[in-house]
Write a protein that holds these residues in place. Structure first.
Motif, PDB file in Angstrom:
ATOM      1  N   UNK A   1     -12.217  28.504 -33.832  1.00  0.00           N
ATOM      2  CA  UNK A   1     -11.171  27.488 -33.629  1.00  0.00           C
ATOM      3  C   UNK A   1     -11.719  26.230 -32.953  1.00  0.00           C
ATOM      4  N   UNK A   2     -11.053  25.112 -33.214  1.00  0.00           N
ATOM      5  CA  UNK A   2     -11.445  23.857 -32.586  1.00  0.00           C
ATOM      6  C   UNK A   2     -10.259  22.890 -32.627  1.00  0.00           C
ATOM      7  N   UNK A   3     -10.070  22.128 -31.552  1.00  0.00           N
ATOM      8  CA  UNK A   3      -8.961  21.162 -31.528  1.00  0.00           C
ATOM      9  C   UNK A   3      -9.307  19.923 -32.353  1.00  0.00           C
ATOM     10  N   UNK A   4      -9.278  20.089 -33.649  1.00  0.00           N
ATOM     11  CA  UNK A   4      -9.701  19.012 -34.555  1.00  0.00           C
ATOM     12  C   UNK A   4      -8.744  17.835 -34.504  1.00  0.00           C
ATOM     13  N   UNK A   5      -9.305  16.642 -34.557  1.00  0.00           N
ATOM     14  CA  UNK A   5      -8.497  15.440 -34.602  1.00  0.00           C
ATOM     15  C   UNK A   5      -8.369  14.922 -36.023  1.00  0.00           C
ATOM     16  N   UNK A   6      -7.200  14.402 -36.387  1.00  0.00           N
ATOM     17  CA  UNK A   6      -6.977  13.880 -37.729  1.00  0.00           C
ATOM     18  C   UNK A   6      -6.414  14.930 -38.663  1.00  0.00           C
TER      19      UNK A   6
END
Length: 228
Positions: free
Chosen positions: A75-80
């Motif tokens: 998981x990763x707090x992806x932007x966009x």
């Protein structure tokens, strides 16, 4: 001959397999990756990513577990919401290996790089693998692939592996043992050298001259008078 050489040169100069990826295939992969990252990577509406992956990627994971966020995707707090900046490492008719850099929505200086594989099954491009390669943070901090821990939950872990105290103590013990051995060897050689020098410095025994029985009597008499 010149034509063959030119063709080979062009083939080596271009990215591996990039020329075989059509615009339609790239557009289809873009759509799959956009939905996959928004769902599986962000851990938002993860049930929507079940049909975006190959059976190999979700093997061993039940649909209930997947929908609950227990999926084999880091998981990763992806932007966009769009992620079209991926680059091709290899491409064939039904498979594409790629790299994708994703920015963080929490910090403009943070990002993560994934390596992945797409496979075309029944006319649809599906995610077959999607693994973190490195994370980049402010100050030039880089975390490599060996520092990521397996994390299938919703995301509280840092993903950085930590060494146990045993792995730290073991090298220290080995270094300490080597130092003790060297110190003992030095002490042994010094004591041995000191004993040898002491043995060579002992006074010599006095030399005793004895008269031979065959010595003439006159010579013996004169020697006695001289001594007297």
């Amino acid at each position: 001959m010149l034509v063959v050489t030119a063709v080979l040169a062009l083939g080596l100069a271009s990215p591996a397999g990039a020329a075989r990826l059509s615009h339609a295939d790239r557009q289809a992969i873009n759509g799959t990756l956009d939905a996959f990252v928004d769902s599986a990577v962000k851990r938002e509406n993860v049930d929507g990513s079940w049909n975006l992956v190959t059976p190999e990627l979700r093997a061993g994971v039940s649909r209930a577990a997947w929908d609950a966020g227990n999926l084999p995707v880091y998981p990763y707090p992806a932007g966009g919401t769009t992620f079209h900046s991926w680059t091709v490492d290899f491409a064939s008719k039904n498979e594409v290996e790629f790299e994708l850099m994703i920015p963080s929505r929490l910090s403009k200086s943070d990002s993560i790089q994934y390596t992945g594989t797409m496979k075309k099954i029944d006319g649809r491009w599906l995610v077959d693998s999607f693994n973190p390669a490195a994370t980049f943070a402010a100050g030039g901090t880089v975390v490599g692939p060996h520092d990521f821990t397996a994390s299938s939950g919703g995301g509280g872990g840092t993903g950085v592996a930590r060494l146990g105290s045993t792995w730290i103590a073991l090298p220290a013990a080995l270094i300490g043992a080597a130092l003790v051995f060297l110190l003992g060897w030095f002490l042994y050689t010094w004591v041995r050298s000191w004993r040898l020098r002491r043995a060579y410095r002992r006074p010599l025994d006095p030399i005793v001259v004895k008269r031979r029985d065959s010595e003439p009597a006159l010579v013996a008499e004169k020697r006695g008078q001289a001594d007297g």
